[in-house]
Design a protein around this motif. Sequence first.
Motif, PDB file in Angstrom:
ATOM      1  N   THR A   1      -1.033   5.830   9.428  1.00 32.36           N
ATOM      2  CA  THR A   1      -2.326   6.399   9.032  1.00 32.36           C
ATOM      3  C   THR A   1      -2.234   7.901   9.194  1.00 32.36           C
ATOM      4  O   THR A   1      -1.199   8.423   9.639  1.00 32.36           O
ATOM      5  CB  THR A   1      -3.456   5.894   9.957  1.00 32.36           C
ATOM      6  OG1 THR A   1      -3.099   6.237  11.310  1.00 32.36           O
ATOM      7  CG2 THR A   1      -3.644   4.392   9.862  1.00 32.36           C
TER       8      THR A   1
ATOM      9  N   HIS B   1      -4.419   4.571   3.947  1.00 34.20           N
ATOM     10  CA  HIS B   1      -3.791   3.353   4.468  1.00 34.20           C
ATOM     11  C   HIS B   1      -4.749   2.469   5.264  1.00 34.20           C
ATOM     12  O   HIS B   1      -4.814   1.258   5.038  1.00 34.20           O
ATOM     13  CB  HIS B   1      -2.579   3.701   5.365  1.00 34.20           C
ATOM     14  CG  HIS B   1      -1.432   4.304   4.628  1.00 34.20           C
ATOM     15  ND1 HIS B   1      -0.263   4.702   5.254  1.00 34.20           N
ATOM     16  CD2 HIS B   1      -1.251   4.588   3.311  1.00 34.20           C
ATOM     17  CE1 HIS B   1       0.571   5.210   4.371  1.00 34.20           C
ATOM     18  NE2 HIS B   1      -0.002   5.157   3.182  1.00 34.20           N
ATOM     19  N   TYR B   2      -5.452   3.084   6.197  1.00 39.16           N
ATOM     20  CA  TYR B   2      -6.273   2.262   7.085  1.00 39.16           C
ATOM     21  C   TYR B   2      -7.340   1.483   6.323  1.00 39.16           C
ATOM     22  O   TYR B   2      -7.440   0.255   6.436  1.00 39.16           O
ATOM     23  CB  TYR B   2      -6.915   3.125   8.177  1.00 39.16           C
ATOM     24  CG  TYR B   2      -8.043   2.421   8.878  1.00 39.16           C
ATOM     25  CD1 TYR B   2      -7.848   1.167   9.485  1.00 39.16           C
ATOM     26  CD2 TYR B   2      -9.319   2.975   8.910  1.00 39.16           C
ATOM     27  CE1 TYR B   2      -8.890   0.504  10.105  1.00 39.16           C
ATOM     28  CE2 TYR B   2     -10.361   2.310   9.537  1.00 39.16           C
ATOM     29  CZ  TYR B   2     -10.140   1.072  10.118  1.00 39.16           C
ATOM     30  OH  TYR B   2     -11.173   0.397  10.722  1.00 39.16           O
TER      31      TYR B   2
ATOM     32  N   ILE C   1       0.863  -1.188   0.000  1.00 38.32           N
ATOM     33  CA  ILE C   1       0.000   0.000   0.000  1.00 38.32           C
ATOM     34  C   ILE C   1       0.895   1.232   0.000  1.00 38.32           C
ATOM     35  O   ILE C   1       1.644   1.468   0.955  1.00 38.32           O
ATOM     36  CB  ILE C   1      -0.941  -0.021   1.211  1.00 38.32           C
ATOM     37  CG1 ILE C   1      -1.823  -1.277   1.146  1.00 38.32           C
ATOM     38  CG2 ILE C   1      -1.792   1.254   1.263  1.00 38.32           C
ATOM     39  CD1 ILE C   1      -2.741  -1.456   2.333  1.00 38.32           C
TER      40      ILE C   1
ATOM     41  N   ASN D   1      -1.332   8.945   3.038  1.00 42.40           N
ATOM     42  CA  ASN D   1      -1.568   8.370   4.364  1.00 42.40           C
ATOM     43  C   ASN D   1      -3.039   8.048   4.681  1.00 42.40           C
ATOM     44  O   ASN D   1      -3.330   7.045   5.339  1.00 42.40           O
ATOM     45  CB  ASN D   1      -1.067   9.325   5.454  1.00 42.40           C
ATOM     46  CG  ASN D   1       0.324   9.834   5.170  1.00 42.40           C
ATOM     47  OD1 ASN D   1       1.052   9.227   4.386  1.00 42.40           O
ATOM     48  ND2 ASN D   1       0.709  10.937   5.768  1.00 42.40           N
TER      49      ASN D   1
ATOM     50  N   LEU E   1       5.469  -2.443   8.052  1.00 39.09           N
ATOM     51  CA  LEU E   1       5.494  -1.004   7.769  1.00 39.09           C
ATOM     52  C   LEU E   1       6.861  -0.665   7.187  1.00 39.09           C
ATOM     53  O   LEU E   1       7.889  -1.063   7.745  1.00 39.09           O
ATOM     54  CB  LEU E   1       5.256  -0.240   9.077  1.00 39.09           C
ATOM     55  CG  LEU E   1       4.968   1.252   8.963  1.00 39.09           C
ATOM     56  CD1 LEU E   1       3.573   1.483   8.364  1.00 39.09           C
ATOM     57  CD2 LEU E   1       5.072   1.910  10.336  1.00 39.09           C
TER      58      LEU E   1
ATOM     59  N   CYS F   1       2.995  -1.810   4.067  1.00 37.96           N
ATOM     60  CA  CYS F   1       2.367  -0.496   3.987  1.00 37.96           C
ATOM     61  C   CYS F   1       3.396   0.609   4.188  1.00 37.96           C
ATOM     62  O   CYS F   1       4.262   0.512   5.060  1.00 37.96           O
ATOM     63  CB  CYS F   1       1.292  -0.407   5.082  1.00 37.96           C
ATOM     64  SG  CYS F   1       0.356   1.131   5.060  1.00 37.96           S
ATOM     65  N   ASP F   2       3.278   1.656   3.406  1.00 33.73           N
ATOM     66  CA  ASP F   2       4.174   2.786   3.594  1.00 33.73           C
ATOM     67  C   ASP F   2       3.831   3.535   4.882  1.00 33.73           C
ATOM     68  O   ASP F   2       2.757   3.380   5.448  1.00 33.73           O
ATOM     69  CB  ASP F   2       4.103   3.736   2.390  1.00 33.73           C
ATOM     70  CG  ASP F   2       5.447   4.382   2.144  1.00 33.73           C
ATOM     71  OD1 ASP F   2       6.319   3.750   1.523  1.00 33.73           O
ATOM     72  OD2 ASP F   2       5.661   5.514   2.631  1.00 33.73           O
ATOM     73  N   LYS F   3       4.748   4.329   5.318  1.00 36.78           N
ATOM     74  CA  LYS F   3       4.571   5.088   6.559  1.00 36.78           C
ATOM     75  C   LYS F   3       4.172   6.520   6.238  1.00 36.78           C
ATOM     76  O   LYS F   3       4.403   6.931   5.115  1.00 36.78           O
ATOM     77  CB  LYS F   3       5.822   5.058   7.433  1.00 36.78           C
ATOM     78  CG  LYS F   3       7.154   5.301   6.732  1.00 36.78           C
ATOM     79  CD  LYS F   3       7.322   6.485   5.876  1.00 36.78           C
ATOM     80  CE  LYS F   3       7.023   7.815   6.556  1.00 36.78           C
ATOM     81  NZ  LYS F   3       7.017   8.936   5.544  1.00 36.78           N
TER      82      LYS F   3
ATOM     83  N   ALA G   1      -5.733  -1.160   3.987  1.00 36.65           N
ATOM     84  CA  ALA G   1      -5.109  -2.279   4.701  1.00 36.65           C
ATOM     85  C   ALA G   1      -6.166  -3.229   5.261  1.00 36.65           C
ATOM     86  O   ALA G   1      -6.024  -4.460   5.214  1.00 36.65           O
ATOM     87  CB  ALA G   1      -4.200  -1.751   5.818  1.00 36.65           C
TER      88      ALA G   1
END
Lengths: 390, 390, 390, 390
Positions: free
Chosen positions: C121, C100-101, C93, C97, C143, C116-118, C104
């Motif tokens: 969220t 993301h939630y 993902i 930001n 992450l 997932c990228d940082k 995911a």
Amino acid sequence: MAIEGKDEQAREPRIRLGMVGGGAGAFIGAVHRMAARLDDQFELVAGALSSTPEKAMQSGRDLGLDPARTYGSYKEMAIREARLKNGIEAVSIVTPNHVHYEAAKEFLRRGIHVICDKPLTSNLADAKKLKKVADESDALFILTHNYTGYPMVRQAREMVQNGDLGTIRVVQVEYPQDWLTEAVEQTGAKQAVWRTDPAQSGAGGSTGDIGTHAYNLACFVTGLTLESLAADLDSFVEGRRLDDNAHVMLRFEGGAKGMLWCSQVAPGNENGLKIRVYGTKGGIEWTQADPNYLWFTPFGEPKRLITRNGAGAGAAAARVSRIPSGHPEGYLEAFATIYTEAARAINAAKKGAKIDKDVIYPTVDDGVKGVAFVEACVASSKKNGAWVKL
Amino acid sequence: MAIEGKDEQAREPRIRLGMVGGGAGAFIGAVHRMAARLDDQFELVAGALSSTPEKAMQSGRDLGLDPARTYGSYKEMAIREARLKNGIEAVSIVTPNHVHYEAAKEFLRRGIHVICDKPLTSNLADAKKLKKVADESDALFILTHNYTGYPMVRQAREMVQNGDLGTIRVVQVEYPQDWLTEAVEQTGAKQAVWRTDPAQSGAGGSTGDIGTHAYNLACFVTGLTLESLAADLDSFVEGRRLDDNAHVMLRFEGGAKGMLWCSQVAPGNENGLKIRVYGTKGGIEWTQADPNYLWFTPFGEPKRLITRNGAGAGAAAARVSRIPSGHPEGYLEAFATIYTEAARAINAAKKGAKIDKDVIYPTVDDGVKGVAFVEACVASSKKNGAWVKL
Amino acid sequence: MAIEGKDEQAREPRIRLGMVGGGAGAFIGAVHRMAARLDDQFELVAGALSSTPEKAMQSGRDLGLDPARTYGSYKEMAIREARLKNGIEAVSIVTPNHVHYEAAKEFLRRGIHVICDKPLTSNLADAKKLKKVADESDALFILTHNYTGYPMVRQAREMVQNGDLGTIRVVQVEYPQDWLTEAVEQTGAKQAVWRTDPAQSGAGGSTGDIGTHAYNLACFVTGLTLESLAADLDSFVEGRRLDDNAHVMLRFEGGAKGMLWCSQVAPGNENGLKIRVYGTKGGIEWTQADPNYLWFTPFGEPKRLITRNGAGAGAAAARVSRIPSGHPEGYLEAFATIYTEAARAINAAKKGAKIDKDVIYPTVDDGVKGVAFVEACVASSKKNGAWVKL
Amino acid sequence: MAIEGKDEQAREPRIRLGMVGGGAGAFIGAVHRMAARLDDQFELVAGALSSTPEKAMQSGRDLGLDPARTYGSYKEMAIREARLKNGIEAVSIVTPNHVHYEAAKEFLRRGIHVICDKPLTSNLADAKKLKKVADESDALFILTHNYTGYPMVRQAREMVQNGDLGTIRVVQVEYPQDWLTEAVEQTGAKQAVWRTDPAQSGAGGSTGDIGTHAYNLACFVTGLTLESLAADLDSFVEGRRLDDNAHVMLRFEGGAKGMLWCSQVAPGNENGLKIRVYGTKGGIEWTQADPNYLWFTPFGEPKRLITRNGAGAGAAAARVSRIPSGHPEGYLEAFATIYTEAARAINAAKKGAKIDKDVIYPTVDDGVKGVAFVEACVASSKKNGAWVKL
């Protein structure tokens, strides 16, 4: 790491110093004066600061010299000062190269110690004559190969002597500058004019002016003796009469090999003296522009950054270091160290004492070797880079 | 400065790739595979990964290759793959030097593109024969002088071409390492054994393994042609049969001069390829270990630090750069660039199109020059450093 | 020092990967794809590459994806791929930001591993919900705090764990950039627009985008837990809605103190992540732009330069290093290490095996901490820099 | 690039100088003496070198002082020298902080110029009283914030004044050391003992000893006025009575923000004073350990390395530089510049002339600000890091 003070030694009375050359507009004369002052071992009391009498007088006034001791020629200074009760005990010669021999002779013959800029002379014949005069004199002769005064150069030398590098195999030394990239000597720039004039400089251009420093440094650090060299010299700038770039391959006695590069036409290099030495057990690297650092890699271990007066630095460096690590010393301090070593030797000589074995300064012999190096480079280059013995 | 994305080009179908050499324990084979993968232009589908059949099979399994396409010899691979409908289109040859010629020949003759590690061959006779085969083949030949894939090397080359340095006068190139400081080849270290074996490496040790990289880089960046050289080669480690240190003076057509130093016995140098180029108008400096930086000094101005994809970097560097400045790319990315350039050329060839003029990769001609350089170094050194024409 | 090869592990079948976001013009999407490819553990087979369906399709074509597996939304992708026999096993993902939630969640609930990228969220409430979902899922959540993938960061962490620094006292971490020095978001620069938009980024600007990296790195290297912080945030550029500079004082559990500075308005800083850690027995320093070096000073000894895969580097660094020292690895390699660690974990999960204890990747808990850090910074700054507990 | 000489100015007669403190074992006394000598503007003729009379006499002898002018107390020296026909014209005060006020008062009241080490006093009440005395005296008061004497610091200040950085936004200044990592004051190390003793140093430990330098440097370079600060101070070493690490956030009038870190427990930092300043148009960076370099990045252009006396350096730096670029100047030269600026001011005062506007030296006002900074740090830290106005 500590910020502890270093006591100055109890000071001997200042040595009375004269100067030949170094009048207005000179670069190295002012450097010699600051170097002589820093550790408070000398007092400049007389000068023959220029070959132009008017300029000599004005320069003397500017420096606060007694007009009676501001001379129009070095010969006059030598004669008169030698007769004075409190005449000069030592003299700094900071003229172009071709004057060194004649000037030094006048003082050495009169028992006045000589501190002379490098290269020793403008040709090998003069160099040998000067050596003879120096050897026959009671006075000392100190050559200001100033880069040997840097604490981390002393450190490097000590590490080689201690065997930290094992047997030396390879020596890479270079001294690039860029200030002669264009034909500034043709526009009258004083420092460029004499350095590119064979009559004043001798047969070598960059080889004489900076190559000798690089060569001296390589020998100083490694303790090796150069056996032969093969050189390819160029004068890249049109109309230039002396080399402004030199590529030299080196063979040392015992089998170590090296390369020396000096250049005055390498844009981006201000004063890039650098030495790297590699042996069977480790390697070191030192750069003049960042002189408080010495890189040391014991083979098979991480590289270490030894700093002046920092952890890992030894006695030889500490001896010539003034202030704590992290407080950088520079070019003038290294130059001052040559003067202070000279003072130690002169003070010993005054007392008839032996010079302490820790006292190190470049000698007339180093000077002869330097001029021989220049002439060997020129000779090799003329023979299409054939190997020439030193 | 920006953190903008760079769109991947619309991807062509992956090129089907085979590999000769590069089985378990090899260093450069894995590098080639990562390089081939990074930009997603190749798919490894076949291999003759070792001359030991068992090891070849195991290595193929480890890499997830189809056992039917895991071969016991490169010849077998060439023959069979050439007949397959979806056989390999290209092959990477990553064996020791002495195998390059025979292996490349098998593929080139069958129209399979060859991506070959350097030096081209272990001797000049083979190199010339390989050139002939390559010239006569419809297939392409790409030599992985991988350092030419670094964006800042491309930048340097572009700046020279743009005249930012003026007329080139001096080229200083060096490639010191330290991993052969001791006689590791006598303890069986695989990478050391073949590199110090004349039968596998050819006449040059350090000159062949890394000197060719340095020489290639100097020519790549400056566009100059080497006219002659004078070399002093040593094998410092007792019992070593090939040079482990080389000092070389360079004369380029047109009058530029240079020095090349390569060494594998210089403690503290991991992989110290470095090039400095000086011209009438400026100087540049690039160091492989810190590859995202290029120092540039226009004569008379402050030194500038040009960074990959940063301000001041031009089109040639941007073209082969993947990510924003400040996000370092490294050795694998530069190597991948050679592969991606190869892919561009191969894809053009597949379509019968002309290769875009911006596509740059080292050719068989560069390879011949590299082997000639090694043999000239050896010849010069044998003649006591006499100048040898290239 | 050696140039020995590192055998690739026998490869597991490639993990089937999907991607959410990362269409044309994205920066980080391409990075994720290269990272996933480098070590050959993943194969990208599906994508919902853009929220604009047209662009999603085109991006899929450019990447060579099967059009049938190029989706217009992540939800569609999650639903369909979960039903496919050979559907994706993991998804990356790489959206702004705030997505993301929700994204995911769709995959985790269907047992598809998420990379997932940082930051995790755009707000802490979402972060906690995501943690809940991740904790309840059988799928893994990784992450991409990619800087923890650098070998010398692993080395630093290992040295702290080994006690080489003694008890940690001071942590200085900074992450300056300069690309938002001017109001580029007002001229439509895509990367700038969403990063300065609270709706997409959350409450933090530089704190979220890069401050979270700095904070994560500090905790990763030292193993310390942040107790409280005091922050002074600014939006220096007129009209900017989120912070572009943050000064933060840190108090860690156990008494260590620290400072964190992040900025996107500091000209001359491209991507200047740097960490320094000082303890009772030594200090270390690491800079992202020169990632292959770690400075280590045991108190009272010379500073040492530890290099990736060089002498002095330990097992933790060697484990994630691909090529010999002196051959620089960079940003993509570090990023790839996160993917490869993820692959190791996923492969273990597939077999129902325990994940090897050496496998390290940032988790959903790290992500929650990062978002909490951002919100604490914002809260503290609003309260005039009062200390806020984490 | 040139190697042209810089003429010394025609020298005024040397200023007769006395010294308070600086006897055997002191660090900073010897530094002051070398600094006073370097440019030949002062002659040390009297001293009250220690509060221990015996040591005072011995130290005077070691320095070659006339025993009649070697005093047992500064008060005695002030009284007697003021009456001598050729008594001292200026005095250097190099004692621990708590003596500064009382000693300076004695000389200022007698019209003797004072050159005083920093911080000004050990508390703000004394500082204000000293300011009153100095303001009422005809004599000059010079504070040796020696780092402002570095040419590249002058260069940085000039560039800010010229607007090269635009409006300043962020100031990052730090001064880490490591020499107090362990409790050396408990083993009697002289320099450590008084620096960690509130009675001699005042309320600040690292903040007073080095934090004041960092604060002074930040203001000197940027021309900004500190409005308020928030500080978190620690004494990490058990039993230490003063701070050895300080984290400080800064708010300047006009909106710029900053961070200041000073530490004496950061292993690997010898004397790491460093300043970075960022504005709307560019950024600069200067490091004391490498003082001949100033990094300058005009936003959107490559980083430039400005060197002392090199291309790109301006008049403010040239004015206080002695030798050509590439020949490094260091700590002593910068310190000497403070002395030489003092000499220029004193010589002007002697003639009743106005001090040239180019002459720059730290004043008693700078000193009051420095002590106020220390007390604000201590006050803020006691209030849990609350913002304290200056």
